[in-house]
Design a protein around this motif. Structure first.
Motif, PDB file in Angstrom:
ATOM      1  N   GLY A  63      85.857  79.112  51.599  1.00  0.00           N
ATOM      2  CA  GLY A  63      85.171  80.388  51.800  1.00  0.00           C
ATOM      3  C   GLY A  63      84.513  80.929  50.547  1.00  0.00           C
ATOM      4  N   THR A  64      85.005  80.548  49.391  1.00  0.00           N
ATOM      5  CA  THR A  64      84.421  81.008  48.136  1.00  0.00           C
ATOM      6  C   THR A  64      83.011  80.473  47.926  1.00  0.00           C
ATOM      7  N   PHE A  65      82.690  79.331  48.541  1.00  0.00           N
ATOM      8  CA  PHE A  65      81.425  78.658  48.256  1.00  0.00           C
ATOM      9  C   PHE A  65      80.472  78.658  49.455  1.00  0.00           C
ATOM     10  N   MET A  66      80.609  79.642  50.340  1.00  0.00           N
ATOM     11  CA  MET A  66      79.720  79.743  51.485  1.00  0.00           C
ATOM     12  C   MET A  66      78.328  80.220  51.050  1.00  0.00           C
ATOM     13  N   VAL A  67      77.286  79.770  51.780  1.00  0.00           N
ATOM     14  CA  VAL A  67      75.919  80.218  51.502  1.00  0.00           C
ATOM     15  C   VAL A  67      75.796  81.690  51.883  1.00  0.00           C
ATOM     16  N   ARG A  68      75.274  82.496  50.968  1.00  0.00           N
ATOM     17  CA  ARG A  68      75.101  83.917  51.239  1.00  0.00           C
ATOM     18  C   ARG A  68      73.635  84.341  51.245  1.00  0.00           C
ATOM     19  N   SER A  69      72.754  83.424  50.893  1.00  0.00           N
ATOM     20  CA  SER A  69      71.326  83.701  50.916  1.00  0.00           C
ATOM     21  C   SER A  69      70.576  82.386  50.992  1.00  0.00           C
ATOM     22  N   ASP A  70      69.504  82.361  51.813  1.00  0.00           N
ATOM     23  CA  ASP A  70      68.722  81.128  51.896  1.00  0.00           C
ATOM     24  C   ASP A  70      67.867  80.915  50.660  1.00  0.00           C
ATOM     25  N   LYS A  71      67.928  81.852  49.710  1.00  0.00           N
ATOM     26  CA  LYS A  71      67.213  81.716  48.446  1.00  0.00           C
ATOM     27  C   LYS A  71      68.123  81.232  47.316  1.00  0.00           C
TER      28      LYS A  71
END
Length: 321
Positions: A63-71
């Motif tokens: 969960g620490t390394f989930m994508v939070r922005s497509d940028k």
């Protein structure tokens, strides 16, 4: 070749969708390989195929390394780096985005391009098992190498003891360099503090690798922590030069061990307590005894004698009727 030296990935998150497999049928083919061909060829993957109840350690880490922005693709790329994930099977159009939207930039290169084709020309395709790949310099599918992935085993002259929350924050921080420092959980502290944190720690190689038994050879130029990028667990034991040592929990979820300067042989062994084997064997034996007792009592039971009233001609005539 030497599949224990790297892992393979086809999606941004180990538990997520096949979001970098945009080419037709690539996601289905990668999933088929994960469940079949990878197992047959001992290919190691970071992907988790079936895990309805992830342990807290794994869930917090992923969960620490989930994508939070497509940028910004840095979080999943940092996960790949920490976990020795060196190869991606993905849509060929993904590589430019990875090189530009993740740190460190320009860390990905194409190894080969491919087409997805039927295994047997002219036969119907029932599922992804009927597909394969064929090299093509203009193909839509790419085998991509991540050149900045950490090796499976590495020595560190510098280490820091950290609580879990701080460790997860540092591991995903751009300021933290995972090639120079390893984080040690405070519940498994090493034997001493770093003596020469800026020195070359030396080298280590894997000489034998099995899922439950791993052997390494290290040449430590200074007191060092060996980071072995496989998940730790309660039943892992470690020996250094045939002497028991303490397993360190490194980078939140990985195994490690401290060693003094010099040449060393390191062995990791998974040894579950024998009590569970005894419980299983006992339960199996009790089941056999109960089944045997039930069969024996049934066979040894005397035949039932008809009641006296049933022996009379009238009773027998009623039964016949």
């Amino acid at each position: 070749h030497d599949p224990w030296e790297h892992r393979v990935m086809s999606r941004l998150s180990p538990t997520g969708p096949y979001d970098i497999a945009g080419a037709d049928n690539l996601g289905a083919l990668c999933h088929w390989w994960l469940e079949n061909d990878y197992l047959a060829n001992n290919i190691e993957s970071l992907e988790i195929d079936q895990a309805p109840r992830l342990p807290d350690l794994d869930r917090n880490y992923i969960g620490t390394f989930m994508v939070r922005s497509d940028k910004d693709l840095s979080p999943p790329v940092r996960l790949w780096r920490l976990t020795n994930t060196r190869y991606l099977l993905a849509d060929a159009r993904v590589m430019p985005a990875l090189n530009q939207l993740a740190e460190p930039k320009n860390s990905f290169r194409n190894v080969m391009l491919m087409d997805i084709v039927p295994k047997r020309v002219g036969e119907p395709i029932h599922d992804a098992g009927d597909l394969t790949v064929k090299t093509n310099d203009n193909g839509p599918v790419a085998l991509i190498e991540f050149t900045q992935a950490l090796p499976r085993a590495k020595l560190f002259a510098n280490w820091q003891v950290s609580d879990d929350a701080a460790a997860l924050g540092k591991l995903n921080s751009p300021e933290f360099d995972p090639t120079k420092t390893v984080l040690i959980a405070e519940d498994t502290p090493p034997a001493q503090k770093p003596a020469q944190p800026e020195e070359d720690p030396g080298t280590v190689t894997i000489t034998s690798y099995q899922p439950r038994d791993v052997k390494l050879q290290a040449d430590a130029k200074t007191p060092a922590v060996l980071l072995f990028n496989d998940r730790t667990g309660d039943y892992w034991k470690v020996w250094v030069d045939q002497k028991p040592a303490s397993v360190l929990r490194c980078n939140y979820i990985m195994r490690g061990v401290f060693m003094p300067a010099g040449q060393h042989t390191i062995e990791f062994h998974f040894r579950a307590p024998m009590k569970w084997l005894y419980v299983s064997v006992s339960a199996f034996a009790i089941g056999i005894l109960l089944a045997g007792y039930a069969v024996f009592t049934r066979l040894s039971r005397p035949p039932e004698t008809p009641a006296a009233s049933e022996k009379t001609p009238a009773a027998q005539n009623r039964k016949a009727a």
